[in-house]
Write an enzyme that holds these catalytic residues in place. Structure first.
Site, mmCIF file in Angstrom:
data_model
loop_
_atom_site.group_PDB
_atom_site.id
_atom_site.type_symbol
_atom_site.label_atom_id
_atom_site.label_comp_id
_atom_site.label_asym_id
_atom_site.label_seq_id
_atom_site.Cartn_x
_atom_site.Cartn_y
_atom_site.Cartn_z
ATOM 1 N N GLN A 1 0.830 -1.200 0.000
ATOM 2 C CA GLN A 1 0.000 0.000 0.000
ATOM 3 C C GLN A 1 0.870 1.258 0.000
ATOM 4 O OE1 GLN A 1 -3.179 -0.644 2.676
ATOM 5 N NE2 GLN A 1 -4.109 1.354 2.415
ATOM 6 N N SER B 1 4.356 -6.140 2.942
ATOM 7 C CA SER B 1 3.049 -6.078 3.603
ATOM 8 C C SER B 1 1.980 -6.754 2.733
ATOM 9 C CB SER B 1 2.691 -4.623 3.927
ATOM 10 O OG SER B 1 1.529 -4.539 4.711
ATOM 11 N N LEU B 2 1.049 -5.992 2.180
ATOM 12 C CA LEU B 2 0.048 -6.561 1.265
ATOM 13 C C LEU B 2 0.718 -7.359 0.151
ATOM 14 C CD1 LEU B 2 -1.148 -5.598 -1.820
ATOM 15 C CD2 LEU B 2 -2.622 -6.854 -0.272
ATOM 16 N N ARG C 1 -8.859 -8.662 3.963
ATOM 17 C CA ARG C 1 -7.777 -7.970 4.681
ATOM 18 C C ARG C 1 -7.965 -6.457 4.596
ATOM 19 N NH1 ARG C 1 -2.423 -5.974 3.765
ATOM 20 N NH2 ARG C 1 -0.859 -6.738 5.251
ATOM 21 N N HIS D 1 0.262 -2.977 11.176
ATOM 22 C CA HIS D 1 1.364 -3.747 11.759
ATOM 23 C C HIS D 1 1.655 -3.341 13.208
ATOM 24 C CE1 HIS D 1 1.894 -5.553 7.862
ATOM 25 N NE2 HIS D 1 1.958 -4.351 7.340
ATOM 26 N N GLN E 1 1.424 -11.314 10.801
ATOM 27 C CA GLN E 1 1.897 -10.200 9.984
ATOM 28 C C GLN E 1 1.247 -8.861 10.311
ATOM 29 O OE1 GLN E 1 0.574 -8.726 6.499
ATOM 30 N NE2 GLN E 1 2.268 -9.326 5.189
#
Length: 407
Positions: free
Chosen positions: A105, A188-189, A213, A302, A356
């Protein structure tokens, strides 16, 4: 026979303290020994272990405590480092020293997918996505508006497809770079994109998880009583930043402030509650940070504030697990900065994905480990050049061999 130990403590601090001598008052080294690291026993004196690093990150040698107030920091294990595979991909071919990276992102922009939307494989993904998402993601990518594309619930599916579109574009240009890549990783994503690219999950299953998510993260970011923020901090070591985070959180009732992304040397993003993050901004600047800038994100990703989203996602991951397959390529994981090798049980992947959203993304450590493994050529598949920009600060030689596959 050599005794191996696994570091199990320090997950909330980036690892455990290492000193240069047996005495607990001896000099503390700058870096911590990462949680999940495997070390070889050199000498054991009571609860003090002199080690040599085998896998993970931190000082190559030093002394650590194996217990703290009856809590295990390190435990004996029969694990050993898993060697790089000799065959990868759908045809079980010898791997090439190539890594494929997928952005997260923040890399989205209006007009993304313009360059890749007409590729047959991308057209097929976009058509399938309409059924899974219930809307036309291509229209949002091409036409925006920008503030809609920036919404987490739209942004994450867009970037998941954008990364896979980059993969298909690279496949058209150089198929062996995809089929014989040694390593895949995503920020991340982007980790979900990497796992899909590595054959762990189907496009539809991956997109369903990413849709959930994004929606769950957006809800977790906006449903609490306190506004959430993220701060980009550059120019401070983690050992200096962590105490400042604790100090900032302590100044707010119910305050949260913790490192969310370890991106490049002395480069972090920190997430938390609004007051604590604004306090940290002032503290970081007063303590010599080169930059302390509030980020345009929907929430404190996170960090512990994402626990409601992680709970929803964990349930969906368990439901998807029976459909998952062992990876065809090594995937370096965000939560551990460790590799999951071809043929590994997908349950290992799910366990890491369950951590995560509420733990720091260890991107810098992952990149350094991938480079140490001998990878020489890097492709960033998807929109923008976020990962290449960070690579310049991690390893200048690797940056020079990083190519962007724009979509």
């Amino acid at each position: 026979m050599v005794q191996m130990w696994e570091i199990v403590g320090g997950a909330d601090k980036g690892g455990i303290i290492v000193r240069d001598g047996e005495n607990t008052k001896s000099n503390q080294l700058d870096d911590r020994l990462s949680t999940g690291a495997l070390v070889e026993e050199v000498e054991l004196k009571g609860d003090r272990l002199n080690y040599k690093l085998v896998t993970g990150t931190g000082p190559q040698t030093g002394w650590v405590s194996i217990k703290l107030k009856d809590k295990d920091l390190a435990v004996k294990t029969d694990k050993g480092p898993s060697p790089p595979p000799t065959a990868v991909g759908p045809k079980n071919e010898a791997p090439l020293p190539i890594a494929l990276f997928f952005p997260g992102q923040g890399s989205q922009y209006v007009k993304m997918l313009e360059k890749a939307k007409d590729l047959p494989a991308v057209k097929d993904m976009l058509e399938k996505s309409k059924t899974v998402l219930g809307y036309d993601i291509l229209d949002i990518c091409l036409n925006g508006p920008e503030d809609k594309l920036e919404e987490t619930r739209y942004c994450q599916p867009a970037l998941f497809i954008g990364g896979l579109a980059g993969l298909e574009k690279l496949r058209e240009e150089r198929a062996e770079a995809v089929d014989r890549a040694s390593v895949m990783a995503g920020l991340s994503l982007g980790e979900y994109t990497a796992l899909c690219a590595a054959g762990v999950m189907s496009f539809e299953d991956g997109l369903k998880l990413v849709k959930l998510r994004g929606e769950a993260m957006q809800e977790a970011a906006t449903s609490g009583s306190k506004k959430q923020l993220m701060l980009s901090v550059a120019g401070l070591e983690r050992a200096k930043l962590e105490p400042l985070c604790k100090e900032a959180a302590a100044k707010e009732a119910g305050g949260v402030c913790s490192v969310a992304n370890c991106l490049f040397p002395s480069g972090f993003s920190v997430g938390g509650t609004e007051q604590a993050i604004n306090t940290l901004k002032d503290l970081a600047e007063k303590n010599g940070a080169l930059q302390a800038k509030i980020l345009k994100t929907a929430g404190a990703f996170h960090t512990s504030l994402m626990q409601p989203a992680q709970d929803r996602l964990s349930a969906a991951l368990e439901e998807t697990l029976p459909n998952m397959k062992p990876p065809l390529h090594t995937v370096w994981m965000n939560a551990s900065a460790q590799p999951i090798r071809p043929g590994s049980d997908p349950a290992e992947i799910v366990a890491l994905l369950k951590r995560q959203l509420t733990n720091p993304v260890l991107w810098e450590d992952s990149m350094k480990a991938i480079i140490r493994e001998g990878v020489k050529e890097f492709y960033e598949c998807g929109p923008m050049k976020q990962i290449k920009a960070m690579m310049k600060r991690i390893d200048a030689a690797a940056w020079k061999t990083t190519t962007n596959i724009e979509v």
